[in-house]
Design an enzyme around this catalytic site. Sequence first.
Site, mmCIF file in Angstrom:
data_model
loop_
_atom_site.group_PDB
_atom_site.id
_atom_site.type_symbol
_atom_site.label_atom_id
_atom_site.label_comp_id
_atom_site.label_asym_id
_atom_site.label_seq_id
_atom_site.Cartn_x
_atom_site.Cartn_y
_atom_site.Cartn_z
ATOM 1 N N LEU A 76 -3.161 8.836 4.803
ATOM 2 C CA LEU A 76 -2.355 8.805 3.586
ATOM 3 C C LEU A 76 -1.020 9.482 3.868
ATOM 4 O O LEU A 76 0.040 9.033 3.439
ATOM 5 C CB LEU A 76 -3.092 9.527 2.455
ATOM 6 C CG LEU A 76 -4.471 8.975 2.104
ATOM 7 C CD1 LEU A 76 -5.100 9.776 0.976
ATOM 8 C CD2 LEU A 76 -4.371 7.515 1.697
ATOM 9 N N ARG A 129 -14.149 13.006 13.973
ATOM 10 C CA ARG A 129 -14.842 11.765 13.648
ATOM 11 C C ARG A 129 -15.497 11.092 14.839
ATOM 12 O O ARG A 129 -16.647 10.664 14.753
ATOM 13 C CB ARG A 129 -13.842 10.791 13.043
ATOM 14 C CG ARG A 129 -13.384 11.245 11.700
ATOM 15 C CD ARG A 129 -12.355 10.330 11.129
ATOM 16 N NE ARG A 129 -12.187 10.679 9.722
ATOM 17 C CZ ARG A 129 -11.353 10.075 8.908
ATOM 18 N NH1 ARG A 129 -10.596 9.093 9.348
ATOM 19 N NH2 ARG A 129 -11.268 10.438 7.652
ATOM 20 N N ARG A 177 -7.627 9.455 14.796
ATOM 21 C CA ARG A 177 -6.912 10.008 13.646
ATOM 22 C C ARG A 177 -7.764 11.076 12.971
ATOM 23 O O ARG A 177 -8.968 10.900 12.794
ATOM 24 C CB ARG A 177 -6.593 8.901 12.642
ATOM 25 C CG ARG A 177 -5.914 9.407 11.393
ATOM 26 C CD ARG A 177 -5.531 8.285 10.460
ATOM 27 N NE ARG A 177 -6.664 7.596 9.878
ATOM 28 C CZ ARG A 177 -7.421 8.072 8.898
ATOM 29 N NH1 ARG A 177 -7.168 9.271 8.385
ATOM 30 N NH2 ARG A 177 -8.439 7.387 8.421
ATOM 31 N N HIS A 186 -15.835 5.674 11.522
ATOM 32 C CA HIS A 186 -15.982 6.775 10.565
ATOM 33 C C HIS A 186 -17.433 7.197 10.507
ATOM 34 O O HIS A 186 -18.321 6.370 10.376
ATOM 35 C CB HIS A 186 -15.503 6.313 9.190
ATOM 36 C CG HIS A 186 -15.314 7.440 8.236
ATOM 37 N ND1 HIS A 186 -16.375 8.094 7.681
ATOM 38 C CD2 HIS A 186 -14.201 8.027 7.755
ATOM 39 C CE1 HIS A 186 -15.906 9.051 6.883
ATOM 40 N NE2 HIS A 186 -14.597 9.031 6.912
ATOM 41 N N HIS A 242 -13.475 1.948 10.653
ATOM 42 C CA HIS A 242 -12.801 2.451 9.481
ATOM 43 C C HIS A 242 -11.282 2.351 9.558
ATOM 44 O O HIS A 242 -10.616 2.004 8.598
ATOM 45 C CB HIS A 242 -13.219 3.913 9.316
ATOM 46 C CG HIS A 242 -12.461 4.650 8.281
ATOM 47 N ND1 HIS A 242 -12.356 4.178 6.999
ATOM 48 C CD2 HIS A 242 -11.780 5.813 8.311
ATOM 49 C CE1 HIS A 242 -11.628 5.025 6.293
ATOM 50 N NE2 HIS A 242 -11.251 6.007 7.058
ATOM 51 N N GLY A 291 0.834 -1.198 0.000
ATOM 52 C CA GLY A 291 0.000 0.000 0.000
ATOM 53 C C GLY A 291 0.864 1.241 0.000
ATOM 54 O O GLY A 291 2.016 1.220 -0.454
ATOM 55 N N LEU A 292 0.337 2.342 0.523
ATOM 56 C CA LEU A 292 1.106 3.581 0.491
ATOM 57 C C LEU A 292 2.414 3.423 1.246
ATOM 58 O O LEU A 292 3.475 3.812 0.758
ATOM 59 C CB LEU A 292 0.292 4.724 1.091
ATOM 60 C CG LEU A 292 -0.845 5.228 0.220
ATOM 61 C CD1 LEU A 292 -1.481 6.454 0.853
ATOM 62 C CD2 LEU A 292 -0.365 5.559 -1.172
ATOM 63 N N ALA A 293 2.357 2.829 2.440
ATOM 64 C CA ALA A 293 3.586 2.715 3.223
ATOM 65 C C ALA A 293 4.521 1.676 2.607
ATOM 66 O O ALA A 293 5.694 1.960 2.329
ATOM 67 C CB ALA A 293 3.244 2.346 4.665
ATOM 68 N N GLY A 294 4.001 0.479 2.350
ATOM 69 C CA GLY A 294 4.843 -0.596 1.832
ATOM 70 C C GLY A 294 5.329 -0.324 0.420
ATOM 71 O O GLY A 294 6.513 -0.513 0.107
#
Lengths: 227, 638, 254
Positions: free
Chosen positions: B442, B331, B436, B266, B402, B42-45
Amino acid sequence: MAITGLIMVGFVLFHMLGNLQMFQGPDAINTYAHFLKTLPPAVMWGGRLFLLAAAGVHVATAISLTRENCKACPTDPGVKERVQATLSSKTMALSGSILLFFIVFHILHFTTHTIFPVYKTFMTDLDGQQVYDVYSMVIYGFSNAWIATFYIIAMGLLCMHLSHGVSSMFQSLGLRNNYWRKTFDIFAALYGWVIFIGFVSNPAAVLLSEYTSLNIFPVQDVLLRLS
Amino acid sequence: MKLDPNIPEGPLPQKWDNHKFDIKLVNPANRRKYNIIVVGSGLAGGAAAATLGELGYNVSCFCYQDSPRRAHSIAAQGGINAAKNYQNDGDSIYRLFYDTIKGGDFRSREANVYRLAQLSVNIIDQCAAQGVPFAREYGGLLANRSFGGAQVSRTFYARGQTGQQLLLGAYSALSRQIGLGQVKMYNRHEMLDLVLIDGHAKGIITRNLVTGEISKHTADAVILATGGFGNAFFLSTNAQGCNVTAAYRAYKRGAGFANPCFTQIHPTCIPQHGDQQSKLTLMSESLRNDGRVWVPKRKEDCPKDPRDIPEGDRDYYLERKYPSFGNLAPRDISSRSAKEVCDEGRGVGPGTRGVYLDFSDAIKRLGRHVIEERYGNLFDMYESITGENAYERPMRIYPALHYTMGGLWVDYNLMSNIPGLFVLGEANFSDHGANRLGASALMQGLADGYFVISHTVANYLAEVGAGSYDPADTAFAQTEAQVRNQIDHLLSIKGARSPRSFHQELGKILWEHCGMARSKESLKTALELIPALRKEFWEDVRVVGQAKDFNQELERAGRVADFLEFAEMMCHDALDRDESCGAHFRTEHQTEEGEAKRNDKKYAYVAVWEYQGEDQPPKLHKEPLSYEEVDFATRSYK
Amino acid sequence: MKLTLKIWRQANTEDQGRFISYSVDDVSSDSSFLEMLDLLNEQLVAKGEEPVAFDHDCREGICGMCSLRINGLAHGPERATTVCQLHMRSFQDGDTITIEPWRAAPFPVVKDLVVDRSSFDAIIQSGGFITARTGSAQDANSILVPKCDADTAMDAAACIGCGACVAACKNASAMLFVAAKAAHLNTLPQGQAEKDRRVLKMVSTMDEAGFGNCTNYGECEAVCPKEISLDFIAKLNRDYGKASIKAFLSGSDE
C-alpha cells in the site's frame, strides 16, 4: 412527511383525550364541545385550516413520493423477499388511503352532520344555554354497529400507521441514533396503541352497552329520547 | 536495450530532494496542454490520476471494473507502513529503508527504496487529511501495530480494511477530479495494447468491455498502474480480473520486464477446499501478531480435533526455528516452513495442506473481546468460508500466491525503457526486491501515485513538449488492427476447451514447478509444458459469444493467452537466477537448515527480459545492483 | 449437490429479459455461490451456449462488484455476506434457486445479471470527498480524532458500494449508501469544512439519478453485507436538515 405527520400525531392525542371525557358524563363532553365551538373564529378556523393544510401536505407529499418511488422501481418480474420490514411499514400507503377516506367520512359524520342531518337537532341545555348534545350524538352514532365497526377498524389502521409513522418521524428528523433507537421504536408502538385504545373506547363502550349487560353508556335511554 | 537507472547524485538521504530540484517542471498554465493516460485505478493509478488532475493535466483513467473504487488494492487488510516513529520505539526512515532492503533480500534498488521510506510519512499525512478512518487511541492520536518482519510498531491500519479505506481516499480524490472535468474516467475498459510513435509511448488501444468497441486513446505520456501477475497461477489471492495483459503487451512492444520470478507466497491464507475453487482467500498477516502457528509433532495426530492434542504434542515450528521473530518471521520463511511440515506429512485439514494458527493463548491472555476488536472481521470471514469458528478451534492456514515483486523495469523516475511509459505500484519491479514486507505494498502504491509520478512525469513532458505526437499517426491504426485481429482469431478457433480450463492447467504447472520451491529440473519441465499448453490453446480454445458484446469469455481468453506467454518468461527468469533469494527459492541453493542461500557475487542484478518475437526465448539484460549505503548481509531471523 | 437454477437472461439493456432454467450437477457444498456459477458456465461453454454474465472480482467480500438477488434477497440468504462469500452449504441438495440482477431504474441491466451502477460514482463525484490536495496535508497526529468518532466513521466507511441497499429497497432508494458515505466524512474533524455542501450535493445528485425515497422500511440494513446501520440515514437527515436551513438562511447552496 415527518413534520406534517408530527402535527397530526399531536392532534390525534388531544382529540383522543377530549373524547375520553365521554366517560365523565354528558356535561363534561358537552362543555368541552361547546368550548371548542365558541372559540374565536380566527382561532377555530386557523386551527382547522392549519390541520387541513398539514393533512393536505401530508397526502400530497405521500403521493409525490410514491410516484417517484414507482418510477425508481419499475415493474419487477422476479421474486422479492423481505427480511425485516414490518407489516405496518409495508402498508403505509394502504392504511393512509383508508384513513384519508375515514377522515372525510368522520368530518361529514360528526362535524358537518352531512351524513345524518338529524344530528343538527340534537340539542341540550347546558347552564341555561342551548348547545349541541355531543354526548347523545356519539352514542347515537355508534349505536349503529356498522359505523362503530368502521371506526374501530379505521383506528386499528391508525395504530399501525402511527407505529411506523412515529418511529419513522424520529428517523426522518434525524433524531434517532443507535442508543435511542429501541426506545423510540417502543415509544412509537406504544403511542399507536394508546391512541387506538383511547379512540376505540367510545364506540366499543357504546356497542358493549347496547349488546351486552354492561351499562357504560345509557344507550337505550338516548335512543328512546331521540326517537 | 538501454537500462540507465538514472539514480541521482549525492548522499542517499538527499537524492530525492536533489532530483526534484534538478528535473524539469511544467508551468501551471501549460499543464492543460498535456494529455496523460493512466491505466488502472488502484492505489497507484487512482492516486496518480487524482494528483495529476489536481496539478492541471488532462488525464484519462481506465479500469476494467465497473467503478474505480473496486481495484484490487481494496482487498489489502492489514495496514500500511510509515516511518513516523509515533510509538517512540526506535523507528526511523533509515530503519524502514533498511528493513525493506533487507526484507527484499538485497535485490531492490537502494535509491528507490530510500525514497519510498522517506515518502511513507507524507502518505499517512495525506490519507489522514482525506478522511481515511485510521484506528485511533482514546486520546485521538493514531494507533499503530507491528507487522510481519518488523521489530517496531509502524503499521497504520483501519480495522481489517486498510486497503479499502486507502483506496476510497484515493478514489474520492479521483472522483473530485472527475467531477471537476479534469479526469475523464473510462470504467469497464481494458487496455489491449500500447502505441509507440518513434519509440515513445503515445497512446493505448482499449476494448470497451460492455460494447466490445475497440478504440484508440492518445496522450503525451502513458502510465501503467495495472497491478501484478499473480493470476498466472490461476489460484491466487488476486481478484478474478487481475491480469498481466497491459504490462505484457507493453513488454511485447519493447518494455523490459524485470525479475518476473519474484512472486510472493503469503503464509496466512485459507487452505484450498477442492477443484471447484476459483481463488484463495488471504487473511491478514496481522493475525500472526496474536496467533501461534503449529502442527502436531506426530503424523498420527493430524486427523484429531486440534483441541484434543496436548501442548507437549504440538510443534510450534516457527517459534522453535526462529526464536527472536517467532510467528512474525518474514513471509517467505513462514510459507516455506509451512510447506516443509506439510511435505513431512504433518499437514492438517482436508487435503492435509494446512497448518494451525491458534488464538487460544491470546484469548486467555487478552480476553475474547480484544481479539474480536482486532480481528473480528477476519474471524467472521474465516467462518463464512470454512464453516468453522476460530474463537473455539484453531484456524487452518496455508500459503497462497499473493503478490508479485517483479514487474516492468523502471528507472528512478518510474519510467520504463520506453520513453513516455511510466509504471507504478505492483506493476513495476523497483522497491521490494525478491520479497516484500507486510504492509509495504500500500505504501509503495501510494508513494508512486501521490508523490513520485507528479514530479517525474513533468520531467519527461517538459522534455518532449506539448503535442508531442501526431494523433493521425499510422501507428494507432496499425496497432488497433493488430488488436482486432487477435480478437477475431480467438473467436475463430472454435475448439473444444474453455479458456478457463487452460488457465487452470497453467496454474497447476506454475504452482507445481515454479511455486514456493523451484529447481532446475522443475523449471525445465515447466518450460516444456507451457509452450505445449500454449500451442493447444491456440488450436483448441473455444471462445463463445461475439466480439461486439459484453463477453466475459473473450476477456478471459485474451488474458489467458498473455499468461501463457508470460509464464514462460517467468520460468526463464527463475531458471536463470541460479540462487535462492527472498521469495525465489531454488532447492539447489539452501543452507543445511533449509534457508535460502544467496549468491551476491553472481546474481546481484536485476534481470530484465526483452521480447524477441513469437516463440523465441526472451533476451536477458542485467542492471547491476550497487549499494552505496548498506552492505550485503545474510538475512537471519533466528 | 444437484441444483435447478432459474436465471435471468437479458441480452442487453434494451432486451426484455426472461428467466431460463438450468440444472447443474456435482456442486461441492464447500464451494462458493460464484464457483457454482463458474461450474454452470463451464457446462454451458462445453455445450457451445453463451455463459451467464455476472459481475464479480475480488471474491473475498470487499470489492462490492458481485450483485445478485438470490431467491428474492440481495446477496442471498445469509446476513452480512456478499454473494461471493456465500457458500453452497447454505443450500440443500435438490434446491431450486432463483438468480436475478439488482433491479432499480438507476441501475439498468447491462447483460444478464450485470447492472450499471455508475450513478453511485456520480454521487461521490458531486461531493463525497474531502478536498485535500496532494501535498497539502499537515502532520497526521495534529488532527486529533476521538476514538469513538474514528470508530463511527469506520463503521460508515465499511460500505463497499455494492448497491444491495438499493436492490432490496421497495423504493430503490440509495439513502443507506449516501448516508454511509456522508457519515464517514461528516463524523471526522477533517470533514467539517465541507459538511453542508457535501450533503446537499450528494442528496441532489442522488435525486437526479432517479433513486426513490427512503420510507424507513429498513430492508437495506438487513441485506447490507457490511451491516451499515439505519442510524446513518438519521444522521444524513439531520445533517441535510441543518444544511438546508443554513442554505435557506444564507441564500446560497454552497
